[in-house]
Design an enzyme around this catalytic site. Structure first.
Site, PDB file in Angstrom:
ATOM      1  N   SER A  58       0.832  -1.199   0.000  1.00  0.00           N
ATOM      2  CA  SER A  58       0.000   0.000   0.000  1.00  0.00           C
ATOM      3  C   SER A  58       0.867   1.249   0.000  1.00  0.00           C
ATOM      4  O   SER A  58       1.968   1.253   0.570  1.00  0.00           O
ATOM      5  CB  SER A  58      -0.857  -0.032   1.271  1.00  0.00           C
ATOM      6  OG  SER A  58      -1.410   1.228   1.520  1.00  0.00           O
TER       7      SER A  58
ATOM      8  N   TYR B 121      -2.097  -1.126  10.844  1.00  0.00           N
ATOM      9  CA  TYR B 121      -2.315  -1.700   9.508  1.00  0.00           C
ATOM     10  C   TYR B 121      -1.139  -1.361   8.592  1.00  0.00           C
ATOM     11  O   TYR B 121      -0.569  -2.219   7.923  1.00  0.00           O
ATOM     12  CB  TYR B 121      -3.624  -1.167   8.907  1.00  0.00           C
ATOM     13  CG  TYR B 121      -3.728  -1.376   7.417  1.00  0.00           C
ATOM     14  CD1 TYR B 121      -4.012  -2.636   6.895  1.00  0.00           C
ATOM     15  CD2 TYR B 121      -3.506  -0.326   6.513  1.00  0.00           C
ATOM     16  CE1 TYR B 121      -4.081  -2.838   5.522  1.00  0.00           C
ATOM     17  CE2 TYR B 121      -3.564  -0.521   5.149  1.00  0.00           C
ATOM     18  CZ  TYR B 121      -3.853  -1.779   4.656  1.00  0.00           C
ATOM     19  OH  TYR B 121      -3.903  -1.983   3.294  1.00  0.00           O
TER      20      TYR B 121
ATOM     21  N   LYS C 293       2.049  -3.745   6.604  1.00  0.00           N
ATOM     22  CA  LYS C 293       2.502  -3.732   5.203  1.00  0.00           C
ATOM     23  C   LYS C 293       4.011  -3.461   5.157  1.00  0.00           C
ATOM     24  O   LYS C 293       4.756  -4.064   4.392  1.00  0.00           O
ATOM     25  CB  LYS C 293       1.756  -2.660   4.405  1.00  0.00           C
ATOM     26  CG  LYS C 293       0.257  -2.917   4.271  1.00  0.00           C
ATOM     27  CD  LYS C 293      -0.039  -4.155   3.468  1.00  0.00           C
ATOM     28  CE  LYS C 293      -1.517  -4.451   3.357  1.00  0.00           C
ATOM     29  NZ  LYS C 293      -1.807  -5.770   2.806  1.00  0.00           N
TER      30      LYS C 293
HETATM   31  P1  NAD Z   1     -10.849  -7.375   1.197  1.00  0.00           P
HETATM   32  O1  NAD Z   1     -11.023  -7.386   2.669  1.00  0.00           O
HETATM   33  O2  NAD Z   1     -12.034  -7.154   0.336  1.00  0.00           O
HETATM   34  O3  NAD Z   1     -10.142  -8.740   0.725  1.00  0.00           O
HETATM   35  C1  NAD Z   1      -9.244  -9.442   1.546  1.00  0.00           C
HETATM   36  C2  NAD Z   1      -9.698 -10.887   1.574  1.00  0.00           C
HETATM   37  O4  NAD Z   1      -8.805 -11.643   2.395  1.00  0.00           O
HETATM   38  C3  NAD Z   1     -11.100 -11.058   2.171  1.00  0.00           C
HETATM   39  O5  NAD Z   1     -11.884 -11.845   1.304  1.00  0.00           O
HETATM   40  C4  NAD Z   1     -10.850 -11.767   3.496  1.00  0.00           C
HETATM   41  O6  NAD Z   1     -11.911 -12.620   3.845  1.00  0.00           O
HETATM   42  C5  NAD Z   1      -9.568 -12.525   3.187  1.00  0.00           C
HETATM   43  N1  NAD Z   1      -8.750 -12.858   4.366  1.00  0.00           N
HETATM   44  C6  NAD Z   1      -8.295 -12.048   5.344  1.00  0.00           C
HETATM   45  N2  NAD Z   1      -7.553 -12.753   6.215  1.00  0.00           N
HETATM   46  C7  NAD Z   1      -7.524 -14.038   5.770  1.00  0.00           C
HETATM   47  C8  NAD Z   1      -6.934 -15.236   6.232  1.00  0.00           C
HETATM   48  N3  NAD Z   1      -6.215 -15.272   7.363  1.00  0.00           N
HETATM   49  N4  NAD Z   1      -7.111 -16.370   5.516  1.00  0.00           N
HETATM   50  C9  NAD Z   1      -7.860 -16.364   4.382  1.00  0.00           C
HETATM   51  N5  NAD Z   1      -8.440 -15.254   3.896  1.00  0.00           N
HETATM   52  C10 NAD Z   1      -8.278 -14.110   4.579  1.00  0.00           C
HETATM   53  O7  NAD Z   1      -9.717  -6.294   0.861  1.00  0.00           O
HETATM   54  P2  NAD Z   1      -9.250  -5.713  -0.547  1.00  0.00           P
HETATM   55  O8  NAD Z   1      -9.663  -4.307  -0.620  1.00  0.00           O
HETATM   56  O9  NAD Z   1      -9.598  -6.650  -1.630  1.00  0.00           O
HETATM   57  O10 NAD Z   1      -7.672  -5.715  -0.317  1.00  0.00           O
HETATM   58  C11 NAD Z   1      -6.861  -6.802  -0.697  1.00  0.00           C
HETATM   59  C12 NAD Z   1      -5.454  -6.552  -0.191  1.00  0.00           C
HETATM   60  O11 NAD Z   1      -4.984  -5.310  -0.705  1.00  0.00           O
HETATM   61  C13 NAD Z   1      -5.357  -6.441   1.329  1.00  0.00           C
HETATM   62  O12 NAD Z   1      -4.162  -7.064   1.759  1.00  0.00           O
HETATM   63  C14 NAD Z   1      -5.290  -4.957   1.574  1.00  0.00           C
HETATM   64  O13 NAD Z   1      -4.590  -4.636   2.754  1.00  0.00           O
HETATM   65  C15 NAD Z   1      -4.523  -4.486   0.342  1.00  0.00           C
HETATM   66  N6  NAD Z   1      -4.782  -3.069   0.014  1.00  0.00           N
HETATM   67  C16 NAD Z   1      -6.072  -2.650  -0.166  1.00  0.00           C
HETATM   68  C17 NAD Z   1      -6.322  -1.314  -0.434  1.00  0.00           C
HETATM   69  C18 NAD Z   1      -7.742  -0.811  -0.599  1.00  0.00           C
HETATM   70  O14 NAD Z   1      -7.939   0.401  -0.527  1.00  0.00           O
HETATM   71  N7  NAD Z   1      -8.709  -1.656  -0.844  1.00  0.00           N
HETATM   72  C19 NAD Z   1      -5.261  -0.406  -0.530  1.00  0.00           C
HETATM   73  C20 NAD Z   1      -3.954  -0.873  -0.367  1.00  0.00           C
HETATM   74  C21 NAD Z   1      -3.738  -2.214  -0.089  1.00  0.00           C
HETATM   75  N1  UFG Z   2     -12.822  10.664   3.677  1.00  0.00           N
HETATM   76  C1  UFG Z   2     -13.833  11.515   4.040  1.00  0.00           C
HETATM   77  N2  UFG Z   2     -15.001  10.971   4.491  1.00  0.00           N
HETATM   78  C2  UFG Z   2     -15.203   9.637   4.607  1.00  0.00           C
HETATM   79  C3  UFG Z   2     -14.147   8.755   4.232  1.00  0.00           C
HETATM   80  C4  UFG Z   2     -12.970   9.314   3.774  1.00  0.00           C
HETATM   81  O1  UFG Z   2     -13.695  12.725   3.969  1.00  0.00           O
HETATM   82  O2  UFG Z   2     -16.278   9.213   5.036  1.00  0.00           O
HETATM   83  C5  UFG Z   2     -11.583  11.250   3.170  1.00  0.00           C
HETATM   84  C6  UFG Z   2     -10.379  10.873   4.020  1.00  0.00           C
HETATM   85  O3  UFG Z   2     -10.255  11.735   5.120  1.00  0.00           O
HETATM   86  C7  UFG Z   2      -9.256  11.006   3.003  1.00  0.00           C
HETATM   87  C8  UFG Z   2      -9.906  10.619   1.669  1.00  0.00           C
HETATM   88  O4  UFG Z   2     -11.316  10.733   1.882  1.00  0.00           O
HETATM   89  O5  UFG Z   2      -8.877  12.342   2.927  1.00  0.00           O
HETATM   90  C9  UFG Z   2      -9.602   9.194   1.255  1.00  0.00           C
HETATM   91  O6  UFG Z   2      -9.871   8.341   2.353  1.00  0.00           O
HETATM   92  P1  UFG Z   2     -10.008   6.763   2.213  1.00  0.00           P
HETATM   93  O7  UFG Z   2     -10.326   6.225   3.572  1.00  0.00           O
HETATM   94  O8  UFG Z   2     -10.916   6.419   1.095  1.00  0.00           O
HETATM   95  O9  UFG Z   2      -8.549   6.315   1.738  1.00  0.00           O
HETATM   96  P2  UFG Z   2      -7.126   6.510   2.443  1.00  0.00           P
HETATM   97  O10 UFG Z   2      -6.328   7.354   1.523  1.00  0.00           O
HETATM   98  O11 UFG Z   2      -7.239   6.962   3.832  1.00  0.00           O
HETATM   99  O12 UFG Z   2      -6.620   4.999   2.548  1.00  0.00           O
HETATM  100  C10 UFG Z   2      -6.573   4.137   1.428  1.00  0.00           C
HETATM  101  C11 UFG Z   2      -6.774   2.689   1.886  1.00  0.00           C
HETATM  102  C12 UFG Z   2      -5.608   2.206   2.701  1.00  0.00           C
HETATM  103  C13 UFG Z   2      -4.325   2.481   2.031  1.00  0.00           C
HETATM  104  C14 UFG Z   2      -4.234   3.930   1.615  1.00  0.00           C
HETATM  105  C15 UFG Z   2      -3.010   4.143   0.781  1.00  0.00           C
HETATM  106  O13 UFG Z   2      -7.949   2.575   2.657  1.00  0.00           O
HETATM  107  O14 UFG Z   2      -5.719   0.800   2.853  1.00  0.00           O
HETATM  108  O15 UFG Z   2      -5.352   4.273   0.814  1.00  0.00           O
HETATM  109  O16 UFG Z   2      -2.904   5.470   0.399  1.00  0.00           O
HETATM  110  F1  UFG Z   2      -3.298   2.188   2.866  1.00  0.00           F
END
Ligand code: NAD
Ligand code: UFG
Length: 339
Positions: free
Chosen positions: A124, A149, A153
C-alpha cells in the site's frame, strides 16, 4: 499457468480473478470469508464462464494451505489475504499483526516447501508515511506509518526483501496500491464493506442510493487546492490488470521489485464528490467534519516504473470510476446476499 489468489474472494481479489482468467490463467481461490462472501466467487464464475476452485481456509493454517498446493500445483501466488481497516487496526493491533504477518509467513514456508517461487504482494502507498516530496517514487525510503495496519505492510515488505536475499530463486513483486475504487462494468462484482464504510467512495455510493443521509468530509483546512485531502484514485479493473502484468514479470525475473500502482493524478475529496454528482446525476449531501487522525494531506504516485517494467498504465477515467461505482451500488444496494 495456475495462480492462487489468497484472499481472492475480496474486493480486489475478485476483480483480479476476472482479469487473470481473461489472460488465460487457471485461477484458484483460498479465503476464510472473514471479509467477503461466497456469492462473490459465484459472480466471478458467472463472468468468466467457468468454475473456480475455491478453498475455505485460513491462509495462516499451514496444513490446509499445503494441501491446496499439493492438489493444485500452483505456479504463482497473489497474496491479498489481510485485514485492511486502518481505524480498526488501532483498536485491535495484535489481531492485525497476527493475521497479516502469519498469512505471509505461512505462504512463504509453504511456497518454499512446494517449490512455488513467484509471489505478488498487495502492499500500500501507506508505507510511504507522511510524504516529504510528491509524487511518491519507489526509491523513496518507506516512512513512518500512521497505523498498525500500515506497519503490517511495512513489515511484510521487509520480510519479503529478506526472503528474496536469502533465496535467490524467489521472485516477489511488491505492488503498492494507491486508492482503488470503482467496480467491474457489469455491476455484478464490487466493493462490499461490512457496516459503516471507512473509505470515501463506498461511503459516497451508499449516500447516493439513500442508505446513508450524508457524507462527512474529514477536514477542509489542509494545505491543498481546496482544503480537502488529495489522493490518487485508481479503477479496480486497472489495478487488477496490473496484477496480470506483475505475474508475467515474476515468471521471468528472480529477486524483488517494488512497484506503485496508481494513476499519477491526485483529486481532492471535494473534486471526487462533485465528479460523482455530475457523472451520475445524483446529489451527495455533505458536511465538513474535523480532520481524521492519520490522514496525510496529499498522496499520489509516480506511476512511471509500472509502465517501464510491466508495460502497464491505468486506462480508465474518473468518469469510469464514478459510473461503475454507482452501477454496482445501485444494482446491489445491500451488497452481496448472504449464502
Ligand atoms: P478485502 O477485505 O475485500 O479482501 C481481503 C480478503 O482476504 C477477504 O476476502 C478476506 O476474507 C480474506 N482474508 C483475510 N484474512 C484471511 C486469512 N487469514 N485467511 C484467508 N483469507 C483471509 O480487501 P481488498 O480491498 O480486496 O484488499 C486486498 C489486499 O490489498 C489487502 O491485503 C489490503 O490490505 C490491500 N490493500 C487494499 C487497499 C484498498 O484500498 N482496498 C489499498 C492498499 C492495499
Ligand atoms: N474521507 C472523508 N469521508 C469519509 C471517508 C474518507 O472525507 O467518510 C476522506 C479521508 O479523510 C481522506 C480521503 O477521503 O482524505 C480518502 O480516504 P479513504 O479512507 O478512502 O482512503 P485513504 O487514503 O485513507 O486509505 C486508502 C486505503 C488504505 C491504504 C491507503 C493508501 O484505505 O488501505 O489508501 O494510500 F493504505
Amino acid at each position: 499457468m495456475k495462480v492462487l489468489l489468497a484472499g481472492g474472494a475480496g474486493y480486489i481479489g475478485t476483480h483480479t480473478a476476472v482479469e487473470m482468467a481473461a489472460a488465460g490463467y487457471d485461477v484458484v481461490i483460498a479465503d476464510n470469508f472473514y471479509n467477503s462472501k461466497p456469492e462473490a466467487v459465484r459472480r466471478v464464475e458467472a463472468l468468466v464462464g467457468k468454475k473456480i476452485p475455491c478453498y475455505l481456509l485460513d491462509v495462516a493454517n499451514k496444513k490446509q494451505l499445503s494441501e491446496v498446493f499439493e492438489k493444485e500445483k500452483i505456479d504463482v501466488v497473489v497474496h491479498f489475504a489481510g485485514l485492511k481497516a486502518v481505524g480498526e487496526s488501532t483498536r485491535i493491533p495484535v489481531a492485525y499483526y497476527r493475521n497479516n504477518l502469519d498469512t505471509t509467513l505461512t505462504l512463504l514456508e509453504v511456497m518454499q516447501e512446494q517449490g512455488c517461487r513467484r509471489l505478488i504482494f498487495s502492499s500500500s502507498a501507506t508505507v510511504y508515511g507522511e510524504p516529504e516530496k510528491l509524487p511518491l517514487v519507489e526509491t523513496m525510503k518507506p516512512g513512518f506509518c500512521a497505523s498498525p495496519y500500515g506497519w503490517t505492510k511495512w513489515m511484510i515488505e521487509q520480510i519479503l526483501r529478506d526472503a528474496c536475499k536469502a533465496e535467490p530463486d524467489l521472485s516477489v513483486v511488491l505492488l503498492r496500491y494507491f486508492n482503488p475504487i470503482g467496480a467491474h462494468e457489469s455491476g455484478t462484482i464490487g466493493e462490499d464493506p461490512q457496516g459503516i464504510p471507512n473509505n470515501l467512495f463506498p461511503y459516497i455510493a451508499q449516500v447516493a442510493v439513500g442508505k446513508r443521509p450524508k457524507l462527512s468530509i474529514f477536514g477542509n483546512d489542509y494545505p491543498t487546492k481546496d482544503g480537502t485531502c488529495v489522493r490518487d484514485y485508481i479503477h479496480v479493473v486497472d489495478l487488477a490488470k496490473g496484477h496480470v502484468k506483475a505475474a508475467a514479470y515474476a515468471m521471468e525475473h528472480d529477486g524483488l521489485e517494488t512497484i506503485n500502482l496508481g494513476t499519477g493524478v491526485g483529486y481532492s475529496v471535494l473534486e471526487m464528490v462533485q465528479a460523482f454528482e455530475r457523472i451520475n446525476g445524483v446529489p451527495i449531501p455533505f458536511e465538513f467534519a474535523p480532520r481524521r487522525p492519520g490522514d496525510v494531506p496529499e498522496c499520489y504516485a509516480d506511476a512511471s516504473k509500472a509502465k517501464e517494467l510491466l508495460g502497464w498504465e491505468a486506462e480508465k477515467t474518473l468518469e469510469d470510476m464514478c459510473r461503475d461505482t454507482y452501477r454496482w451500488q445501485s444494482m446491489n444496494p445491500q451488497g452481496y446476499p448472504e449464502s
